[in-house]
Design an enzyme around this catalytic site. Structure first.
Site, PDB file in Angstrom:
ATOM      1  CD  GLU A 317       6.060   2.556  -0.493  1.00 47.78           C
ATOM      2  OE1 GLU A 317       5.629   4.019   0.360  1.00 47.78           O
ATOM      3  OE2 GLU A 317       6.805   2.363  -0.255  1.00 47.78           O
ATOM      4  CE1 TYR A 402      13.364   5.548   5.308  1.00 47.10           C
ATOM      5  CE2 TYR A 402      11.444   3.234   4.700  1.00 47.10           C
ATOM      6  CZ  TYR A 402      12.662   5.192   4.263  1.00 47.10           C
ATOM      7  OH  TYR A 402      11.994   5.694   2.916  1.00 47.10           O
TER       8      TYR A 402
END
Ligand code: BES
Ligand code: ZN
Length: 618
Positions: A317, A402
């Site tokens: 993050e 991803y």
């Protein structure tokens, strides 16, 4: 529809206007891109919101937000209509900055995209104020009862904007193709703190009104709010943790390396441009592992394992502060530009803090997930550059974006060298900061800046535009995992005695690898042997629990079902729920059991999760 077509036609004739201010430049850059976002009903390329101010009351009794939003906007021609996105909102009235009443029309509800608000503008006005409230159906919002929190005394609420949910709590141009600054005034009940993706308070204030400001321009999906009985604990001078008071020390201990992560990220790819970096640990219903809301990552409490074993999520993050938040995918078809770059960056941070051995375990787990997921995906969903027209952009959240994205960048690194790669990435972030980008523009930038003198042997086009995993995908070798695989064989031969002395030093990731590699025909005695010796059904580690329970369902190992039920009732993280409910639905008895559990659990899940599970259990 009429407006959309006209906006496309209009766009062809768009003339670049010269702007004095840096912000205007940024906004212009964002809207000059020829590619339209197909997940907005707004006319964001004709009239573009540049700044928003929220004034909202958090009404826990009725589970609604009530108040107004004021938007400043720029008109790129003489457009006299501003079109916004909304979904399941009640619009009370609309005015301009001088209190003139403005006429507006609501479009027809589109199940995917919501309802457009077409506002007729008066000459000169570049500001609108919309008075509105949210409803029970607002998809971004999760309203928790006190018993769904750690403290059990206060209610809690939070928002989830990505990908197209912001429109369900703010009427706005909900496209990642625009950037806005924002401010907010949020009124909460007594003893509750509000925090946002903005400059935040560190204490509960008297008077219950909180003011916020986000000075850096961000896409609307990153506007976020959480309200609860929260405390704050600093990690270092610019990082810290928000959580309910009873969790605060535990969370701060778990995330003690956050400051070092920011330092290491800056060393890799340039200054952290958002001042503070804080994390809020939310109640367990949060549907994601983490959400990169700027300045304040939202995180699931399931990463608080007691041994820092799941902190790569924070590295992830945090990395979005560059890839995603600073340089943003202009449409959801380019989602891999957010996530693939972030996984690459995340693993570089993990490598620099905990060593290559460690980050290679993460990479190998990622590769295995990719292989597994690709085998279940239609070819058109195996591409990096997607076409999500008519689909929900959240469906792009697969390991393709991803992990295929990660391995694409790693392939470049391995062929071109780490030094050049790092130089390239650092410049990519600084050359595009506070801008949005599509795949085509990234490829042009790549060709111009990294692939000079490189022939096409790297299969770049194949990586981006074709399904599957290209042949030149890097191979990951992990000694620690090879050892775990050997022990699977030993265990199958001799039982858990063969694990003694070998697994004491294991990290969570070795356990995950071990459990995932248990053979399909493992029997109940063997599972029970493992469970009794390593107490897996009672593991305090959510990742281990999730893969262990999956195995238990496959083998119908009943002793684990009581804890499986507790897990499903408490945790709302979709990544865990989806495979478990899916596996349960494959067998009639299990499916009946799952439906009963789900009847009780559904209320504890956020829309993102129950929408997925509804489809599995129909
Ligand atoms: N931005 C994503 C979460 C997201 C993606 C929300 C798409 C809505 C639509 C976030 O950064 C993320 O990737 N979270 C992962 C964790 C990560 C370590 C892979 C998650 O929640 O599992
Ligand atoms: Zn991410």
């Amino acid at each position: 529809m009429k407006f959309k077509i006209s906006s496309i036609i209009f766009f062809t004739f768009l003339i670049f206007s010269s702007c004095e201010q840096q912000k205007d430049k940024i906004i212009n850059k964002a809207i000059t891109n020829r590619i339209m976002d197909s997940h907005t009903l707004s006319n964001y390329k004709e009239v573009t919101i540049t700044n928003s101010h929220l004034n909202l009351k958090v009404d826990f009794e009725n589970k609604i937000l009530v108040g107004s939003v004021k938007h400043d906007f720029t008109r790129h021609k003489n457009s006299d209509v501003l079109i916004l996105d909304s979904k399941y909102l009640i619009i009370d009235s609309i005015q301009d900055g001088e209190n003139n009443h403005l006429d507006y029309q609501l479009g027809k509800l589109d199940e995917l995209l919501g309802t457009s608000i077409q506002i007729k503008l008066l000459k000169k006005t570049n500001q609108v104020i919309i008075y509105y409230k949210t409803t029970e159906k607002s998809e971004a919002l999760d309203w928790l009862q006190p018993n769904q929190t750690a403290g059990k005394t206060f209610p809690f609420m939070y928002t989830q904007g990505q990908s197209i949910f912001t429109r369900s709590w703010i009427p706005i141009q909900d496209s990642p193709g625009i950037r806005i600054t924002y401010s907010a005034k949020i009124k909460t009940p007594e003893n509750m703190m509000a925090v946002m993706s903005a400059a935040n308070p560190q204490e509960i204030v008297e008077g219950n009104t909180y003011q916020f400001e986000m000075k850096q321009p961000i896409p609307p999906y990153l506007i976020a709010l959480a309200v609860g009985n929260l405390g704050f604990k600093a990690i270092d001078y610019r990082t810290g943790v928000y959580a309910e008071p009873s969790m605060l020390d535990k969370c701060a201990n778990e995330l003690v390396d956050m400051g070092k992560m920011v330092d290491s990220a800056e060393k890799l790819y340039g200054n952290y441009d958002w001042d503070r970096y804080d994390v809020i640990v939310l109640p367990p219903s949060f549907p994601f592992g983490g959400m990169e809301n700027p300045r304040l990552t939202f995180a699931t409490p399931t990463i608080i394992a007691g041994d820092q074993s799941l902190v790569s999520l924070i590295a992830h993050e945090l990395a979005h502060s560059w890839s995603g938040n600073l340089v943003t995918n202009a449409t959801w078809n380019d989602f891999w530009l957010n996530e693939g770059f972030t996984v690459y960056f995340e693993r570089r941070i993990m490598e620099s803090l905990y060593g290559r051995d460690y980050s290679e375990m993460l990479a190998l787990l990622g590769f295995q997930d990719l292989q597994e997921e690709i085998s279940t995906l239609e070819p058109d969903m195996q591409l990096l550059k997607l076409n999500m027209l008519g689909k929900h952009p959240d469906d792009a959240m697969t390991d393709v974006a991803y992990e295929k994205g990660y391995f694409f960048l790693r392939m470049l690194e391995e062929n071109i060298g780490r030094e050049k790669m790092d130089f390239f990435l650092k410049n990519y972030f600084s050359d595009h900061k506070f801008e949005t980008i599509v795949t085509k523009d990234f490829l042009a930038y790549l060709n111009k800046n990294l692939l000079i003198d490189i022939d096409d042997s790297l299969n770049i086009e194949q990586w981006i535009f074709e399904p599957g995993i290209p042949k030149n995908c890097p191979k990951v070798v992990s000694k620690r995992f090879e050892n775990a695989e050997l022990l699977v064989k030993e265990f199958i031969k001799n039982g858990s005695v063969s694990l003694k002395n070998n697994v004491e030093s294991w990290s969570t990731h070795e356990w995950l690898h071990f459990i995932k590699h248990l053979p399909e025909n493992i029997n109940l005695e063997q599972l029970s042997d493992l469970d009794q010796n390593y107490n897996l059904s009672n593991s305090g580690n959510s990742e281990i629990l999730a893969v262990w329970f999956l195995q238990c369902i496959k083998t119908n190992y009943q002793p684990a079902f009581e804890n499986l039920e507790k897990f499903l009732l408490r945790i709302g993280r979709r990544k865990f729920l989806q495979p478990l409910y899916l596996e349960l639905s494959k067998n009639n008895d299990h499916k009946l059991w799952a439906q009963k559990v789900y009847d009780k659990a559904r209320n504890n899940y956020h829309y993102v999760s129950f929408n997925t599970i509804d489809k599995i259990l129909n």
